[in-house]
Design an enzyme around this catalytic site. Structure first.
Site, PDB file in Angstrom:
ATOM      1  N   HIS A 119     -31.021  25.246  38.195  1.00 35.02           N
ATOM      2  CA  HIS A 119     -29.846  25.524  37.772  1.00 35.02           C
ATOM      3  C   HIS A 119     -29.671  26.169  36.321  1.00 35.02           C
ATOM      4  O   HIS A 119     -30.356  25.649  35.441  1.00 35.02           O
ATOM      5  CB  HIS A 119     -28.882  24.463  38.109  1.00 35.02           C
ATOM      6  N   GLU A 152     -27.589  32.966  41.597  1.00 39.71           N
ATOM      7  CA  GLU A 152     -26.138  32.469  40.868  1.00 39.71           C
ATOM      8  C   GLU A 152     -26.191  33.306  39.684  1.00 39.71           C
ATOM      9  O   GLU A 152     -26.802  32.888  38.520  1.00 39.71           O
ATOM     10  CB  GLU A 152     -26.411  31.092  40.745  1.00 39.71           C
TER      11      GLU A 152
END
Ligand code: 13P
Length: 247
Positions: free
Chosen positions: A92, A162
């Site tokens: 992430h 993302e």
């Protein structure tokens, strides 16, 4: 797959409220739903969904260590497996930025997860400056190649696209742009991995009840990774309902 990433939010009380709220709105298939609470609440979450007949929700972690043993404070794949987890998010952008994680470490984590039969959910995406300099595709290619080169990936691996500038900002790329980038991700993964498998690719970044449907209509968008809007169990269930209606 629709995945909730609670990030560093929640409490024991919040988990119980979330599960009840989610249950009040979800219409049918919870098998397509995954939730990544903070590590410390994974067991609490498991007990809460079990008590509410929602045990088909997949549970995951927001991150995992690259191994076990002398690594103070780290959570291992073996522990996640012991706590009934199915998957772990890795790479992430908040881990890359705040904890200085690089692609070599992320690759180790992926290999370790695979050895424990846990599903990696690998996040990739470009920064705002990469986006402005039109480096989206080169950035993503490098991340994918460095994290997955010559790995034999499991069929259930998920890549989450993302873009950093879309996370928590209320801004998103157009569904058409996401569709094209996700297609590119599938091609790169297919040619990079040793077993040439084409993965499922989700989108993450300011997904909410209002805009979710426009992404789910895209042929290369296989789901979503959701931060802010996942903290409300009712809203998250409404997004999952939209996904299930499209599939
Ligand atoms: P938001 O949905 O809050 O933009 O967060 C996206 C994200 O980082 C999920 O991992």
């Amino acid at each position: 797959m629709i995945i909730a990433n609670f990030k560093s939010n929640g409490s024991k009380e919040m988990i119980d409220c979330w599960v009840k709220d989610f249950k009040s709105q979800i219409q049918d298939n919870v098998a397509s739903v995954g939730v990544a609470p903070p590590h410390i609440y994974i067991d609490k979450f498991y007990k809460s969904i079990s008590q509410n007949d929602l045990e088909n929700i997949k549970i995951g972690a927001q991150d995992v260590g690259a191994g076990s043993g002398p690594n103070t404070g780290s959570i291992s794949s073996a522990m996640l497996s012991d706590l009934n987890c199915n998957f772990s998010i890795v790479g992430h952008s908040e881990r890359r930025k705040n904890f200085k994680e690089d692609n070599a470490l992320i690759k180790q984590k992926i290999e370790n997860l695979i050895s424990f039969k846990l599903t990696p959910v690998l996040c990739v995406g470009e920064s705002l400056s990469d986006f402005e300099e039109k480096k989206t595709y080169t950035t993503i290619r490098m991340q994918l190649e460095e994290c997955l080169k010559n790995i034999s990936i499991p069929e259930d691996i998920i890549i989450a696209y993302e873009p950093l500038w879309a996370i928590g900002s209320g801004k998103t790329p157009s569904p058409n742009d996401v569709n094209q980038i996700n297609e590119y991700i599938k091609d790169v993964v297919q040619s990079t991995t040793s077993n040439n498998y084409t993965p499922k690719v989700c989108y993450g970044g300011s997904v909410n009840v209002e805009n979710a449907g426009s992404f789910f209509k895209c042929s290369n968008v296989d789901g979503a990774l959701i931060g802010g809007a996942s903290l409300d169990g009712k809203k998250f269930a409404l997004i999952a309902n939209k996904f299930n209606r499209n599939n």
